[in-house]
Every structure is written in structure tokens, then in C-alpha cells.
Design an enzyme around this catalytic site. Structure first.
Site, short mmCIF file in Angstrom:
data_model
loop_
_atom_site.label_atom_id
_atom_site.label_comp_id
_atom_site.label_asym_id
_atom_site.label_seq_id
_atom_site.Cartn_x
_atom_site.Cartn_y
_atom_site.Cartn_z
N HIS A 139 0.95 -1.28 -0.03
CA HIS A 139 -0.26 0.02 -0.23
C HIS A 139 0.90 1.23 -0.13
CE1 HIS A 139 -3.81 -2.22 1.25
NE2 HIS A 139 -2.90 -3.12 1.28
N ASP A 159 -6.43 4.89 1.52
CA ASP A 159 -6.91 3.31 1.54
C ASP A 159 -8.32 3.52 1.72
OD1 ASP A 159 -5.64 1.02 0.75
OD2 ASP A 159 -3.74 1.65 1.71
N GLN A 170 12.97 -5.30 -6.19
CA GLN A 170 12.21 -6.24 -6.93
C GLN A 170 12.01 -5.72 -8.31
OE1 GLN A 170 9.14 -8.77 -5.54
NE2 GLN A 170 7.73 -7.84 -6.93
N HIS A 217 3.07 -14.39 -5.34
CA HIS A 217 2.04 -14.77 -4.39
C HIS A 217 0.83 -13.86 -5.10
CE1 HIS A 217 3.36 -10.77 -3.23
NE2 HIS A 217 2.38 -10.74 -2.15
N TRP A 231 -0.67 -7.41 -5.73
CA TRP A 231 -1.14 -6.61 -6.90
C TRP A 231 0.14 -6.01 -7.49
CZ3 TRP A 231 -3.68 -7.24 -10.71
CH2 TRP A 231 -4.15 -6.18 -11.66
N ALA A 263 -6.10 -13.14 0.89
CA ALA A 263 -6.77 -11.62 0.40
C ALA A 263 -7.08 -11.31 -1.17
CB ALA A 263 -5.64 -10.46 0.72
N GLN A 315 -5.06 -11.97 -3.44
CA GLN A 315 -4.27 -12.59 -4.32
C GLN A 315 -4.99 -13.78 -4.97
OE1 GLN A 315 -1.72 -13.50 -1.21
NE2 GLN A 315 -1.29 -11.16 -0.90
N1 UDP Z 1 9.14 -6.16 -2.84
C1 UDP Z 1 10.34 -5.67 -2.92
N2 UDP Z 1 11.50 -6.50 -2.82
C2 UDP Z 1 11.18 -7.84 -2.21
C3 UDP Z 1 10.10 -8.32 -2.16
C4 UDP Z 1 9.07 -7.65 -2.82
O1 UDP Z 1 10.91 -4.74 -3.38
O2 UDP Z 1 12.08 -8.71 -2.08
C5 UDP Z 1 8.15 -5.14 -3.11
C6 UDP Z 1 7.45 -5.49 -4.50
O3 UDP Z 1 8.29 -5.06 -5.60
C7 UDP Z 1 6.06 -4.80 -4.12
C8 UDP Z 1 5.78 -4.92 -2.73
O4 UDP Z 1 7.06 -5.31 -2.26
O5 UDP Z 1 5.87 -3.60 -4.66
C9 UDP Z 1 4.89 -6.04 -2.50
O6 UDP Z 1 3.56 -5.56 -2.77
P1 UDP Z 1 2.37 -6.46 -3.10
O7 UDP Z 1 1.25 -5.77 -3.20
O8 UDP Z 1 3.03 -7.69 -4.55
O9 UDP Z 1 2.26 -7.57 -2.01
P2 UDP Z 1 2.27 -7.79 -0.61
O10 UDP Z 1 3.45 -7.66 0.00
O11 UDP Z 1 1.37 -6.36 -0.31
O12 UDP Z 1 1.46 -8.80 -0.38
#
Ligand code: UDP
Length: 502
Positions: free
Chosen positions: A27, A131, A383, A398, A401, A421, A423
Site C-alpha cells: 500500500h 486507502d 524487486q 504470491h 497486486w 486476500a 491474491q
Molecule cells: N518487494 C521488494 N522486494 C522484495 C519483495 C517485494 O521490493 O524482495 C516489493 C514489490 O516490488 C512490491 C511490494 O514489495 O512492490 C509487495 O507488494 P505486493 O502488492 O506485491 O504484495 P504484498 O507484500 O502487499 O502482499
């Protein structure tokens, strides 16, 4: 002679947008991107973070350097009301929202009063973007005559079933779990494969197991379930809804939502939209971290030494918790597939965290050896940069979003193992609607993982997945360019935000 009288009306104060994300990594990433986009458009922006989140960002992210060039950007903080050692992950994340609801109201009122007269040198707040589950803020802004906009950082395809929860209850399609039933048995129930009929536009697509997993509760009165239901329905009271998506990806679902919420702005994929705007303005857009964990750059050197498209990148995001058994099933599946892998395993993300500590839970030697040969495990990575590396050939995700959109933009096929959620719905769309990945929800068995990893990296469907993923990446790119749907929607949104200051 009488002088002509002039009544000087004071100039309108510039728009000042207060942005309030749920204090979780995904978020906050989306909301920081939106904050920067609004700063680029000359708006004053204050982002409201929890103390805990702010502290994580100061420790591990480049928040200060990223926003230092925007004089009209500010950070404000409030407490989320949870003790410092609360895990803020796994199934317990709902406690963050419930706690904020309890303790956040008075803090939010004080903050708004401080900001309302231009406190801190900023103009009066002209609009709140928040949000979708933080409605405790509404009475305060309504009293002050400040409009509010919801920014749901989830997909349209998961927002819509949330919006239709009452219809699903009436049809007996949710809640999904029997009393005292554990995770493993209800996943296997045949009813989970029945089609959902009460979400318009998703008939013949959504099975019960694909409904957002917050509906996997036994009791219709469950606090989290009720909160999601009522909060989502409340979106109709907002001045507008912002979604991080684009028309070519989710057009039919966006049209369904527009029947109830006409003022809807789809402006994604936000992370690449931001990059394009920075480029347009001739500003550099090197990687800026918004991470709650320290990014381990060493993986980039490892990726450099791998053949093109040979590595599957594995990450289950910032919230997922694995049991030791699940971790081992994934690990065997990856090692036995013979495919090279880069795997993010966050610190504290394994429920029984006793792996390798000499208590009889040592890591099997074949996994250690297999990983040395073809794998790398790290705690957190940059990432977006990793996904764009030429050695990466697919994303085992996973289906969060942000991760999904980051993969869409690069054009990488996905292997999906949704944790919870939104996903569970995202992964259904990835596999069945967009055809850019494979969905293995509700099971994690080493043989299946091995087969699916091979399938997405070198199976007969690889070319088809790749072609569709590349096609979707092109459409994502078009959406954010001059004349594209997200580009135009963003311009409309900015005009709307400017009008709130008049
Ligand atoms: N992310 C990152 N490094 C990692 C794993 C995840 O920067 O090693 C970032 C990814 O790029 C994304 C966020 O963490 O922007 C995860 O958000 P997402 O909505 O995919 O999943 P959530 O963590 O909310 O389940």
C-alpha cells in the site's frame, strides 16, 4: 473625486492533498508513487504514515533523497496503536486496520486541525486520498468540508467481489469455511470448485476458491470480513475512486464498478507511469527504495553471471508467512526442477522459525547442495530491478497486486501461489483471463511445484505465455503514454484535485 473601490479577493490557496495509506509495504509503495506523481504536477502533498512504517522507511528506504527535490512534500505520522513487537504480517495484518480504527480517530482529528489553518507552512488541506478501509477519517473531513477520495491499491477484479459481498452472502456463496475446519481440509472440499453466480461479469470464471480469501471465514459476523464488506460498499460516498490498473487490462470489470461509482480513475500501472512522467520532464528516475527491509544488492552480481532467461525469481511479498512444511515443499520443488532460482525469504517469514538451529530441524543436505549449485536465497531485493534483469525468465509470485503489475510491465510469465486476500482472485485472472501465467492455489506439493516450475520456464505453454505477457506489457506501456487511457485519466484526476482548492 471618489476613488474607485476595489475589493481584493484573496488568491485561492494551492491544492494540498493528504494521502493516507494502510501502513503495509504494498500500500505504501503505491501511495508513495502517487504522491510523487502529484508533486510532479505541482500539488502540495502530505503523506500520513504510521510511526512504525516511517521508522522502517527511514532505516531501509531512500525516502528523504527521493523526495528532497519536492519542496511541497511532507510526511506526517500517527501511531497504529500496536506494540512494537507485533508481527504486522500474515493473517494478523487485519489487526492493523482494526487497531487504527480504534486509536486513529482522535489522532487524525488533531492532525487535521493542525493542518487546517496551514499549519507547518503548508496550505490548508483541500482533499484527502485514502486507502479504502480507513473510513474512521470520514466524520473529521466531512465536518471540515474537505472532500475525500478512495485509492484502493488492489486490482479491480478483486475490488468488485469485495463490493458484491452482500450479494454473495444472500446467494449462500460466502462465508466459505465450516466451523473448526482447518486450512488443509476446506481447501480440498468440492464446494470450493463451484462457480460463483452473484458477482456480475464474473459468472463462469470465479470459483469459490477464487473469491478474495478474506471471505474464507466461518462466521458471517467475523470482524475482518464485516469490515471489508462495509468499508468497500462505502466507496460510493467518496468523491472518486482511484485504481492502480489500466483499461486494457480490466476494462469490463471497471465498467461494472462504474455503474455504482462513476467517478473512477484507472491510472496504472503507477510505478511505470511515474517513471514515464519523470522521463517526460527530463528528470532522472534511478531506482529509489521504498523498502521496509534492507535491499540485498548482491543478487544482481549473481544474476549477471546466469544465462539469459534462465532464472525463476521467487517472492511471496511482504506479508506471506510460510509453515516449515510449506517452505520445504517449495524448496524441494525448486531444487528438483533443475531450474536456476533466486528466492526471497524474508526474515521471520517462516512460522516455526527453527530451521537449521540444531533442534532437529536442520535443512536436508540435498537442498543445501541443490541451492549451492543453481540457486540463491536472499532476505529482500530491489524487486523492480530484479524483474527487469535479462537473466530472469519467469516470476513465481504470491499474486500481490504490485508484484503482478510489476511483472505485467516487464512482460514476464507468472507462476502464482496466492497466499490470501485479493491474491486468490488476481491469480485466477492471470491464468484464465489474461493467459499470462499458471495458478497453483491451495496446494503446495513438491511434485506439483517441480512440474509447474518446469512448465512455466520451458514447457510447451511457455511460448504462448510469453507472447501474451509481451502483448500485455505493450498495452501497459501504451496506457501511460500521451493519449493512453491511464495518462488521460491522470490528467483528469489532477484537474479534479486542483478544483478542490477553489
Ligand atoms: N518487494 C521488494 N522486494 C522484495 C519483495 C517485494 O521490493 O524482495 C516489493 C514489490 O516490488 C512490491 C511490494 O514489495 O512492490 C509487495 O507488494 P505486493 O502488492 O506485491 O504484495 P504484498 O507484500 O502487499 O502482499
Amino acid at each position: 473625486m471618489l476613488k474607485e473601490e476595489t475589493t481584493a479577493t484573496p488568491p485561492p490557496s494551492p491544492p494540498h492533498i493528504l494521502i493516507f495509506p494502510v501502513p503495509l509495504q504494498g500500500h505504501v509503495n503505491s501511495m508513495l508513487n502517487l504522491s510523487e506523481i502529484l508533486c510532479l504536477s505541482g500539488l502540495h502533498v502530505t503523506i500520513l504514515l504510521s510511526d512504525h512504517t516511517h521508522d522502517r522507511l527511514l532505516r531501509h528506504a531512500s525516502l528523504r533523497s527521493r523526495f528532497s527535490r519536492y519542496a511541497a512534500f511532507r510526511v506526517a505520522t500517527i501511531s497504529d496503536g500496536l506494540p512494537a513487537d507485533h508481527p504486522r504480517s500474515g493473517q494478523r495484518i487485519l489487526e492493523i486496520v482494526l487497531s487504527l480504527k480504534e486509536v486513529g480517530g482522535p489522532q487524525f482529528r488533531r492532525l487535521m486541525e493542525g493542518l487546517s489553518d496551514g499549519g507547518g507552512g503548508a496550505p490548508r488541506v483541500s482533499c484527502l486520498i485514502m486507502d479504502g478501509v480507513l473510513s474512521f477519517t470520514i466524520p473529521v473531513v466531512e465536518e471540515m468540508g474537505i472532500p475525500f477520495i478512495y485509492f484502493r491499491t488492489i486490482s479491480a477484479c478483486s475490488f468488485w467481489p469485495y463490493f458484491c459481498i452482500q450479494e454473495m452472502i444472500d446467494a449462500g456463496e460466502v462465508p466459505l469455511k465450516d466451523k473448526n475446519e482447518d486450512k488443509l481440509t476446506y481447501w480440498k472440499r468440492k464446494e470450493m470448485d463451484l462457480m460463483v453466480t452473484s458477482v456480475p461479469g464474473m459468472e463462469n470464471l470465479l470459483r469459490r476458491r477464487d473469491i478474495p480469501a478474506f471471505c474464507r471465514v466461518e462466521d458471517v459476523g467475523d470482524a475482518g470480513f464485516q469490515s471489508i464488506k462495509t468499508e468497500t460498499r462505502r466507496t460510493t460516498q467518496a468523491a472518486a475512486l482511484i485504481l492502480n490498473t489500466f483499461e486494457d487490462l480490466e476494462g469490463p470489470i471497471l465498467d461494472q464498478i462504474r455503474k455504482h461509482i462513476p467517478n473512477l480513475y484507472s491510472i496504472g500501472p503507477l510505478h511505470s507511469h511515474l517513471k514515464a512522467l519523470l522521463k517526460e520532464k527530463g528528470m532522472e528516475s534511478s531506482h529509489h527504495s521504498s523498502s521496509f527491509w534492507k535491499e540485498d544488492d548482491s543478487c544482481m552480481g549473481w544474476l549477471d553471471s546466469q544465462p539469459p532467461k534462465s532464472v525463476i525469481y521467487v517472492s511471496f511479498g511482504s506479508i506471506t508467512m510460510l509453515t516449515r512444511d510449506e517452505l520445504l515443499e517449495f524448496w524441494y520443488g525448486l531444487v528438483n526442477s533443475g531450474v536456476r532460482f533466486l528466492w526471497v525469504v524474508r526474515p521471520d517469514s517462516v512460522v516455526e522459525d527453527r530451521i537449521g538451529n540444531g533442534c532437529g530441524n536442520e535443512i536436508p543436505v540435498e537442498l543445501v547442495e541443490g541451492t549451492k549449485l543453481r540457486g540463491l536465497m536472499v532476505e529482500w531485493v530491489p524487486q523492480e530491478v530484479v524483474l527487469g534483469h535479462p537473466s530472469v525468465g519467469a516470476f513465481f509470485t504470491h499474486s500481490g497486486w504490485n508484484s503482478t503489475l510489476e511483472s505485467v510491465v516487464i512482460g514476464l510469465p507468472m507462476l502464482c501461489w496466492p497466499y490470501f486476500a485479493d491474491q486468490t482472485t488476481n491469480s485466477r485472472f492471470v491464468s484464465e483471463v489474461w493467459g499470462i501465467g499458471l495458478d497453483i492455489k491451495d496446494t503446495c506439493d513438491r511434485l506439483l511445484i517441480e512440474r509447474m516450475v518446469k512448465e512455466v520456464m520451458m514447457g510447451v505453454r511457455r511460448d504462448e505465455l510469453l507472447e501474451k505477457a509481451r502483448g500485455m506489457a505493450n498495452m501497459a506501456n501504451k496506457a501511460i503514454c500521451e493519449g493512453g487511457s491511464s495518462h488521460m485519466n491522470l490528467n483528469r484526476l489532477i484537474e479534479f484535485l486542483k478544483s478542490t482548492a477553489l
